[in-house]
Design an enzyme around this catalytic site. Sequence first.
Site, PDB file in Angstrom:
ATOM      1  N   SER A 220       0.839  -1.209   0.000  1.00  0.00           N
ATOM      2  CA  SER A 220       0.000   0.000   0.000  1.00  0.00           C
ATOM      3  C   SER A 220       0.873   1.258   0.000  1.00  0.00           C
ATOM      4  CB  SER A 220      -0.954   0.014   1.197  1.00  0.00           C
ATOM      5  OG  SER A 220      -0.239   0.155   2.414  1.00  0.00           O
TER       6      SER A 220
ATOM      7  N   ASP B 185       7.103   2.446   6.037  1.00  0.00           N
ATOM      8  CA  ASP B 185       6.917   1.856   4.706  1.00  0.00           C
ATOM      9  C   ASP B 185       7.009   2.902   3.607  1.00  0.00           C
ATOM     10  OD1 ASP B 185       6.441  -0.313   6.315  1.00  0.00           O
ATOM     11  OD2 ASP B 185       4.602  -0.945   5.291  1.00  0.00           O
TER      12      ASP B 185
END
Length: 394
Positions: free
Chosen positions: A144, A202
């Site tokens: 994502s 991330d």
Amino acid sequence: MWARELAVSAPGKVILHGEHAVVLGKVALAVALDLRTFLRLRPGAEGRLSVCLPGVGVRRSWDTPGLRALRGRIAGKSKSPSVEQLDALREFAGIAAGASAPESLATLAFLYMCLAISAKYGDVPSVDIVVWSELPTGAGLGSSAAYAVCLAAALLMVCGAISCPLQEGESTARWTEEELTLINSWAFQGERVIHGNPSGVDNAVGTWGGALRYQAGKITPLKRVPTLRILLTNTKVPRSTKVLVAGVKEKILKFPAIMNPVLDSIDAISQECQSVLEAMPANPSPEHYPVLEEFFDINQHHLNVLGVGHPSLDRLCQVTASHSLHSKLTGAGGGGCGITLLPPDTSPLAVEAAKQDLCACGFECWETKIGAPGVTLHCCSSLSAQVLHALARS
């Protein structure tokens, strides 16, 4: 009017060391994984914005006047995605309240980023966007975030907030440090739409690539890191990160005198590993690899002690050990993914045999690299045939 066809890519991520201990203030090392998400950007029909996400079955198109009207309702309400903003976007896109399927969240993040970025830097663009990924979703590999980083870079570029650094005749280009910081900050907002309260690791790995040190909310990119070959194996065993984290916490509360030294040891592994990685580019000695392999072995035992192992991960470690390779889980554990280090002198036959044995266990396996470059702009013709085919099918 945007007039060029270009592609943007961003890497996934794995945690090399420090999973679970990081929640308790210890050091974690996150590294960019050379399985990438690709976004193709091309001029669209005037007055239309369209997005296609074949991996999650999304194909949507909106007229730009309708998006401008929606932007007027949500712009300026708050810097970050608020409940009211997301409710307005859900209503507009016909997404049910509380829907958490990947296609719903991906559409929501796309709309939020498009409207918030265009409100600040320009008009709603008339472009066609296709996003395709080599990363499996829901495997803890930062899929994502790679999506959010690609979107942020493409939308900021189209709206003129960052440059288009690709010169005629070049196959790839990267943005300046200042522009990367802007890309990262918007990708983090996209991650907030999808995950609510992410750590920011991330999207930072997706933006800068290489390796990052994360401790107590502070993210520091490592200066120089080698690119290491690995096998990435998905056991396909589903797990709940929340349940695993709670289990570790419970164990620490129950046996603090036993568990705290384990966490300190994991912390020391992360720091020692950082020193080895930073020493490697200047002095790529074969002696570094046995040290990295020992770190894998020790940390895997520690993670089992924390209670986040799983029979599927034990099997993965046994299979690779039978080929003289060293593995550990990456991420939450309890199933999920494992990584296996492939030193430069590993024979191709041993790698192939290990892959076959892992696949025979019902696992999915990729030979890839860690320490990969961050978000990159590409001339479309320079992309591999597989990526071009995947983008063209959409």
